[in-house]
Design a protein around this motif. Sequence first.
Motif, PDB file in Angstrom:
ATOM      1  N   MET A  16     -16.825  -4.709  -0.952  1.00  0.00           N
ATOM      2  CA  MET A  16     -16.488  -4.941   0.311  1.00  0.00           C
ATOM      3  C   MET A  16     -15.367  -4.849   0.871  1.00  0.00           C
ATOM      4  SD  MET A  16     -15.426  -7.912   2.111  1.00  0.00           S
ATOM      5  CE  MET A  16     -15.344  -9.247   0.985  1.00  0.00           C
ATOM      6  N   VAL A  17     -14.127  -5.313  -0.207  1.00  0.00           N
ATOM      7  CA  VAL A  17     -12.934  -5.114   0.385  1.00  0.00           C
ATOM      8  C   VAL A  17     -12.455  -3.749   0.838  1.00  0.00           C
ATOM      9  CG1 VAL A  17     -10.451  -5.660  -0.444  1.00  0.00           C
ATOM     10  CG2 VAL A  17     -12.145  -7.390  -0.789  1.00  0.00           C
ATOM     11  N   ILE A 212      -6.574  -8.075   0.423  1.00  0.00           N
ATOM     12  CA  ILE A 212      -5.784  -6.813   0.686  1.00  0.00           C
ATOM     13  C   ILE A 212      -4.458  -7.390   0.700  1.00  0.00           C
ATOM     14  CG2 ILE A 212      -5.129  -5.272   2.295  1.00  0.00           C
ATOM     15  CD1 ILE A 212      -8.281  -4.998   2.891  1.00  0.00           C
ATOM     16  N   ILE A 213      -4.173  -8.553   1.536  1.00  0.00           N
ATOM     17  CA  ILE A 213      -2.900  -8.900   1.380  1.00  0.00           C
ATOM     18  C   ILE A 213      -2.144  -9.488   0.090  1.00  0.00           C
ATOM     19  CG2 ILE A 213      -1.424 -10.711   2.553  1.00  0.00           C
ATOM     20  CD1 ILE A 213      -3.292 -10.685   4.935  1.00  0.00           C
ATOM     21  N   ALA A 227      -3.752   2.798  -3.505  1.00  0.00           N
ATOM     22  CA  ALA A 227      -4.038   1.653  -2.310  1.00  0.00           C
ATOM     23  C   ALA A 227      -5.651   0.938  -2.659  1.00  0.00           C
ATOM     24  CB  ALA A 227      -4.278   2.258  -1.011  1.00  0.00           C
ATOM     25  N   THR A 228      -6.543   1.681  -2.979  1.00  0.00           N
ATOM     26  CA  THR A 228      -7.843   1.163  -3.424  1.00  0.00           C
ATOM     27  C   THR A 228      -7.701   0.428  -4.582  1.00  0.00           C
ATOM     28  OG1 THR A 228      -8.385   3.120  -4.666  1.00  0.00           O
ATOM     29  CG2 THR A 228      -9.183   2.993  -2.315  1.00  0.00           C
ATOM     30  N   THR A 229      -6.845   0.851  -5.810  1.00  0.00           N
ATOM     31  CA  THR A 229      -6.865  -0.048  -6.870  1.00  0.00           C
ATOM     32  C   THR A 229      -6.009  -1.303  -6.658  1.00  0.00           C
ATOM     33  OG1 THR A 229      -6.535   1.907  -8.167  1.00  0.00           O
ATOM     34  CG2 THR A 229      -5.822  -0.101  -9.254  1.00  0.00           C
ATOM     35  N   VAL A 230      -5.105  -1.270  -5.509  1.00  0.00           N
ATOM     36  CA  VAL A 230      -4.223  -2.528  -5.223  1.00  0.00           C
ATOM     37  C   VAL A 230      -5.287  -3.505  -4.480  1.00  0.00           C
ATOM     38  CG1 VAL A 230      -2.370  -3.340  -3.580  1.00  0.00           C
ATOM     39  CG2 VAL A 230      -1.997  -1.431  -5.015  1.00  0.00           C
ATOM     40  N   THR A 235      -8.410  -8.268  -4.931  1.00  0.00           N
ATOM     41  CA  THR A 235      -9.566  -9.050  -4.874  1.00  0.00           C
ATOM     42  C   THR A 235      -9.983 -10.048  -6.069  1.00  0.00           C
ATOM     43  OG1 THR A 235     -10.765  -7.174  -3.552  1.00  0.00           O
ATOM     44  CG2 THR A 235     -12.302  -8.975  -4.495  1.00  0.00           C
ATOM     45  N   LEU A 236      -9.659  -9.373  -7.236  1.00  0.00           N
ATOM     46  CA  LEU A 236      -9.827 -10.133  -8.446  1.00  0.00           C
ATOM     47  C   LEU A 236      -8.695 -11.517  -8.398  1.00  0.00           C
ATOM     48  CD1 LEU A 236      -9.979  -7.375 -11.096  1.00  0.00           C
ATOM     49  CD2 LEU A 236     -11.961  -8.718 -10.229  1.00  0.00           C
TER      50      LEU A 236
END
Length: 284
Positions: A16-17, A212-213, A227-230, A235-236
Amino acid sequence: MILLGTLEQGLIFSIMVLGVYISYKILDFPDLSVDGSFPLGAAVAAVCVSRGMSPVLALLLAVVAGGMAGFVTGYIHVKWNITNLLAGIIVMTGLYSVNLRVMGKSNIPLFGVDHLFNTGLPSIVVILVLLTVVKGSLDYLLKTKFGFALKALGDNETLVVSLGINEKHLKIYGLAISNALVALSGGILAQYQGFADVGMGTGTIVTGLAAIIIGETVFKTGKFMKATTVALLGTLIFKYVVAAALKMGMRASDLKLVTAVIVVGIMALKEKKKGLKRGVASNG
């Protein structure tokens, strides 16, 4: 078990993120319709699975439904010049009735129904496979000409127009992909927790923004980290912070408030750091 359960939920929510990342960070579009597309994906997946449909096919239909929701948001924004916030609010409001219509009631239990998480495979394996496919596909998409144009659209719309690209169509496609991922996450969560509820999307956008922040604050996007890994790692971290808050005795009903406070706190700290840097630069 708590640590594993939090990890599994965090990985599901990270899909979702990734969808929120497309709208918020890439397109610079605060899309509130994700609060409706998340339960829409859950509703579609739950209804399909409860009627004996393949769980994978149910997820694909959830993706299509979410994509259509994002398409509507983008369409009314670019075609009728409705502001991005208002377009998202309109679609989110309309989706509440759509979700109730799809489900036929406010809650659909999936106990005793065949779905992805009662096939005998460990839940973490199923989730990791789905996340790997989604993240890999998104990373590949962002490396294509379409992906570069999408990223350029959020940074400099004038440049995209000067290149002869239809920026309106591009924005609609981007929002469709964003909401499709959000709906996919909702469909997976419905099968994971064994039910779909019409109110399960409340606060989705805030949760996505918080993740995300946090990810961008703790980690830096660069050569060694996409960026997707970040966003995934953020999220975790967010999910484990929430789990820790529950462990300390906080009520589950207070979690939305905690999420809002976390987002405001982190954004305030970021602005304070920016102000300090500007002060140092001006003094220098």
